[in-house]
Design an enzyme around this catalytic site. Sequence first.
Site, PDB file in Angstrom:
ATOM      1  N   ALA A   1       0.830  -1.209   0.000  1.00  0.00           N
ATOM      2  CA  ALA A   1       0.000   0.000   0.000  1.00  0.00           C
ATOM      3  C   ALA A   1       0.863   1.256   0.000  1.00  0.00           C
ATOM      4  CB  ALA A   1      -0.926  -0.009   1.218  1.00  0.00           C
TER       5      ALA A   1
ATOM      6  N   VAL B   1       2.333 -11.251   2.310  1.00  0.00           N
ATOM      7  CA  VAL B   1       1.487 -12.053   1.420  1.00  0.00           C
ATOM      8  C   VAL B   1       0.738 -11.077   0.504  1.00  0.00           C
ATOM      9  CG1 VAL B   1       1.033 -14.224   2.636  1.00  0.00           C
ATOM     10  CG2 VAL B   1      -0.170 -12.139   3.317  1.00  0.00           C
TER      11      VAL B   1
ATOM     12  N   ALA C   1      -1.965 -12.211  -5.818  1.00  0.00           N
ATOM     13  CA  ALA C   1      -2.848 -12.382  -6.980  1.00  0.00           C
ATOM     14  C   ALA C   1      -3.649 -11.100  -7.185  1.00  0.00           C
ATOM     15  CB  ALA C   1      -3.792 -13.560  -6.761  1.00  0.00           C
TER      16      ALA C   1
ATOM     17  N   LYS D   1      -2.397 -14.149 -15.188  1.00  0.00           N
ATOM     18  CA  LYS D   1      -3.570 -14.727 -14.520  1.00  0.00           C
ATOM     19  C   LYS D   1      -4.814 -14.442 -15.365  1.00  0.00           C
ATOM     20  CE  LYS D   1      -6.533 -14.115 -10.519  1.00  0.00           C
ATOM     21  NZ  LYS D   1      -6.737 -13.533  -9.193  1.00  0.00           N
TER      22      LYS D   1
ATOM     23  N   LEU E   1      -4.269  -2.545   4.354  1.00  0.00           N
ATOM     24  CA  LEU E   1      -4.784  -3.269   5.521  1.00  0.00           C
ATOM     25  C   LEU E   1      -5.189  -2.313   6.636  1.00  0.00           C
ATOM     26  CD1 LEU E   1      -2.148  -6.148   5.503  1.00  0.00           C
ATOM     27  CD2 LEU E   1      -4.480  -6.212   4.598  1.00  0.00           C
TER      28      LEU E   1
ATOM     29  N   THR F   1      -8.851  -9.062  -4.203  1.00  0.00           N
ATOM     30  CA  THR F   1      -9.306  -7.681  -4.328  1.00  0.00           C
ATOM     31  C   THR F   1      -8.558  -6.668  -3.459  1.00  0.00           C
ATOM     32  OG1 THR F   1     -11.059  -8.375  -2.814  1.00  0.00           O
ATOM     33  CG2 THR F   1     -11.645  -8.102  -5.134  1.00  0.00           C
TER      34      THR F   1
ATOM     35  N   ILE G   1      -5.322  -5.654  -3.221  1.00  0.00           N
ATOM     36  CA  ILE G   1      -4.426  -4.719  -3.925  1.00  0.00           C
ATOM     37  C   ILE G   1      -5.276  -3.798  -4.794  1.00  0.00           C
ATOM     38  CG2 ILE G   1      -2.601  -4.566  -5.679  1.00  0.00           C
ATOM     39  CD1 ILE G   1      -1.361  -7.083  -4.377  1.00  0.00           C
TER      40      ILE G   1
HETATM   41  P1  FAD Z   1       1.833  -4.220   5.365  1.00  0.00           P
HETATM   42  O1  FAD Z   1       2.398  -5.077   4.304  1.00  0.00           O
HETATM   43  O2  FAD Z   1       1.593  -4.863   6.701  1.00  0.00           O
HETATM   44  O3  FAD Z   1       2.818  -2.992   5.544  1.00  0.00           O
HETATM   45  C1  FAD Z   1       2.765  -2.171   6.692  1.00  0.00           C
HETATM   46  C2  FAD Z   1       3.941  -1.216   6.668  1.00  0.00           C
HETATM   47  O4  FAD Z   1       3.815  -0.317   7.759  1.00  0.00           O
HETATM   48  C3  FAD Z   1       5.294  -1.904   6.803  1.00  0.00           C
HETATM   49  O5  FAD Z   1       6.238  -1.280   5.972  1.00  0.00           O
HETATM   50  C4  FAD Z   1       5.658  -1.629   8.269  1.00  0.00           C
HETATM   51  O6  FAD Z   1       7.032  -1.635   8.484  1.00  0.00           O
HETATM   52  C5  FAD Z   1       5.055  -0.243   8.433  1.00  0.00           C
HETATM   53  N1  FAD Z   1       4.828   0.106   9.833  1.00  0.00           N
HETATM   54  C6  FAD Z   1       3.903  -0.424  10.675  1.00  0.00           C
HETATM   55  N2  FAD Z   1       4.024   0.137  11.899  1.00  0.00           N
HETATM   56  C7  FAD Z   1       5.034   1.055  11.816  1.00  0.00           C
HETATM   57  C8  FAD Z   1       5.642   1.932  12.729  1.00  0.00           C
HETATM   58  N3  FAD Z   1       5.285   1.996  14.017  1.00  0.00           N
HETATM   59  N4  FAD Z   1       6.644   2.703  12.284  1.00  0.00           N
HETATM   60  C9  FAD Z   1       7.060   2.677  11.004  1.00  0.00           C
HETATM   61  N5  FAD Z   1       6.522   1.839  10.093  1.00  0.00           N
HETATM   62  C10 FAD Z   1       5.524   1.039  10.490  1.00  0.00           C
HETATM   63  N6  FAD Z   1      -4.145  -9.007  -1.622  1.00  0.00           N
HETATM   64  C11 FAD Z   1      -4.315  -9.221  -2.934  1.00  0.00           C
HETATM   65  O7  FAD Z   1      -4.610  -8.269  -3.674  1.00  0.00           O
HETATM   66  N7  FAD Z   1      -4.153 -10.469  -3.460  1.00  0.00           N
HETATM   67  C12 FAD Z   1      -3.890 -11.538  -2.694  1.00  0.00           C
HETATM   68  O8  FAD Z   1      -3.712 -12.635  -3.213  1.00  0.00           O
HETATM   69  C13 FAD Z   1      -3.800 -11.351  -1.299  1.00  0.00           C
HETATM   70  N8  FAD Z   1      -3.590 -12.392  -0.456  1.00  0.00           N
HETATM   71  C14 FAD Z   1      -3.574 -12.169   0.887  1.00  0.00           C
HETATM   72  C15 FAD Z   1      -3.487 -13.256   1.760  1.00  0.00           C
HETATM   73  C16 FAD Z   1      -3.533 -13.045   3.143  1.00  0.00           C
HETATM   74  C17 FAD Z   1      -3.489 -14.212   4.069  1.00  0.00           C
HETATM   75  C18 FAD Z   1      -3.579 -11.736   3.661  1.00  0.00           C
HETATM   76  C19 FAD Z   1      -3.568 -11.487   5.138  1.00  0.00           C
HETATM   77  C20 FAD Z   1      -3.638 -10.661   2.790  1.00  0.00           C
HETATM   78  C21 FAD Z   1      -3.662 -10.874   1.419  1.00  0.00           C
HETATM   79  N9  FAD Z   1      -3.789  -9.811   0.535  1.00  0.00           N
HETATM   80  C22 FAD Z   1      -3.920 -10.036  -0.801  1.00  0.00           C
HETATM   81  C23 FAD Z   1      -3.762  -8.441   1.037  1.00  0.00           C
HETATM   82  C24 FAD Z   1      -2.369  -7.861   0.825  1.00  0.00           C
HETATM   83  O9  FAD Z   1      -1.422  -8.629   1.500  1.00  0.00           O
HETATM   84  C25 FAD Z   1      -2.326  -6.429   1.356  1.00  0.00           C
HETATM   85  O10 FAD Z   1      -3.395  -5.695   0.853  1.00  0.00           O
HETATM   86  C26 FAD Z   1      -1.061  -5.763   0.912  1.00  0.00           C
HETATM   87  O11 FAD Z   1       0.057  -6.540   1.206  1.00  0.00           O
HETATM   88  C27 FAD Z   1      -0.927  -4.404   1.541  1.00  0.00           C
HETATM   89  O12 FAD Z   1      -0.460  -4.462   2.827  1.00  0.00           O
HETATM   90  P2  FAD Z   1      -0.154  -3.105   3.546  1.00  0.00           P
HETATM   91  O13 FAD Z   1       0.873  -2.381   2.758  1.00  0.00           O
HETATM   92  O14 FAD Z   1      -1.425  -2.422   3.820  1.00  0.00           O
HETATM   93  O15 FAD Z   1       0.427  -3.552   4.962  1.00  0.00           O
END
Ligand code: FAD
Length: 509
Positions: free
Chosen positions: A17, A48, A51, A79, A334, A345, A347
């Site tokens: 994200a 994770v 897809a 895909k 997330l 969905t 991403i």
């Molecule tokens: P994260 O990857 O958790 O990143 C959070 C960031 O915030 C990290 O860089 C961390 O270091 C930083 N951070 C947190 N706290 C602090 C702090 N105090 N100080 C500084 N930095 C901090 N999506 C799809 O589109 N297709 C899929 O197939 C898919 N499969 C999935 C399967 C599972 C089991 C899960 C749980 C999710 C899946 N997703 C999928 C969702 C996908 O993983 C997320 O939407 C995507 O990875 C985005 O994550 P994020 O960047 O929001 O959070």
Amino acid sequence: MNDSRIRDVVIVGGGTAGWMAAAALSATMGEQLSIRLIESDAIGTVGVGEATIPAIRLFNGLVGIDENAFLRATGGTFKLGIEFAGWGREGESYMHAFGQIGQSLDLIEFWQYWLRGRKEGVAEPLGQYSFNESVAREGRFARVPRIPNTELDGISYAFHFDAGRYARFLREIAEANGVARTEGTIAAVTRNAESGHVGSVSLADGSVISGELFIDCSGFRGLLIEQELATGYDDWTAWLPCDRAVAVPTANAGPPRPYTQSIARQAGWQWRIPLQHRTGNGHVFCSDYLSEDEATRILLDNLEGPPLAEPRTIPFKTGMRRKAWNGNVVALGLASGFLEPLESTSIHLIQNGIAKLISHFPDRGFHPANTAAYNRRVAYDYERIRDFIILHYHLNQRDEPFWRRCREMAIPDTLREKIELFRATGRVFREQEELFVEIGWFQVLTGQNLVPETYHPLADVLSREELTQFLADIRTIVASNAARLPAHGDFIAQTCASPVQPAAAGARS
Ligand code: FAD
């Protein structure tokens, strides 16, 4: 010149994200904004999410990504859809393939003729009229915008890729566009006493980073949107009771399939996502019915290749933040909510949040009507995708207690009305900007064995012979053109082979 323009944007988090937001904002508004991204190596990312759906290509286009370079960098594959095995009954399988199916005729969609053909015993399974599904089932791929010399659409595709590598790829683009990155863990947040807006964040090393607009991409914890602003969360586990996933990568057991597999298990489902250098596997399950050990055993018993790492469990709570945008904080990824990856969905929801943020981009006044409009639109997207995912669970004919619960549970009115309309009339309509179009709903409704009572009366305009011929012609065009395409693995080898080597056992990539 408008002096209330926002200049300083701080992105908290460097997962998918955070880096998607950094790449997109710097590509589109980089000349007007100073963008800083903070990420913590100590905390890391969820690791994770592999897809996607075809709209990702729009995002990649927006940030100027060369598709073959992206696939090489991320070990990506193509895909064409998702296969759902055992979701209706054990032993059955259907596909939600991307793209159109067949050809509409005389104002009505192809599928209305197919419904009539099925009733009269002259139609083959739906997938045989879908170019995407036929190509996918044969393990082939090429970029085909239209089926030559026909009115039929060609291939609609998305990707499987290594999300960690995608974030690194986007980071290079964002940094080249001027985004500044800070590594460190945020330990405190300071707010403006009058407005309540976040003014700055302090890192564990004592440095302070201030900003005007904060984008919270901190993952499940929702560092700003929840831990600081206590925005609240709508919990949807009554409709989507799975609350954990166990994930493990494996070595590839054969050439990569050009589709995601989703296989129903006794209290959840298993995914297989083929990349060039490994396969992503996971088991989404409901802890009311299955322990973590049992869920892990089921996953390990159903792998196609040897594991490359220890399985790890990721707990989650399905739902969404009451407001994705609160004050001067916009949550993406997330941090804004979670829907299980059944239709890939998440991403997309990040991409969608970024696109809407750009269209609602605020000034320092943060007009509440603008914020409210953004929140309404984002909530609508979440809720409609939620309904689509519930549909898969609700319309099942399986015997296990988990599946009976899903069949018997009350569902949202919006979904109930859609199912009733389809059951009675064979119609399904896309409402407003909802993500999944009619043919997607149709594939899942029929794939889950819901047979409507009737079909559109215009499908009766063809004689039985004309109908039989029409269906046969489409099938022949689809099959003959699918058979001409190269194997998916060969296409990758020729256009975008990745230098990424298969991960060694025990490693996570
Ligand atoms: P994260 O990857 O958790 O990143 C959070 C960031 O915030 C990290 O860089 C961390 O270091 C930083 N951070 C947190 N706290 C602090 C702090 N105090 N100080 C500084 N930095 C901090 N999506 C799809 O589109 N297709 C899929 O197939 C898919 N499969 C999935 C399967 C599972 C089991 C899960 C749980 C999710 C899946 N997703 C999928 C969702 C996908 O993983 C997320 O939407 C995507 O990875 C985005 O994550 P994020 O960047 O929001 O959070």
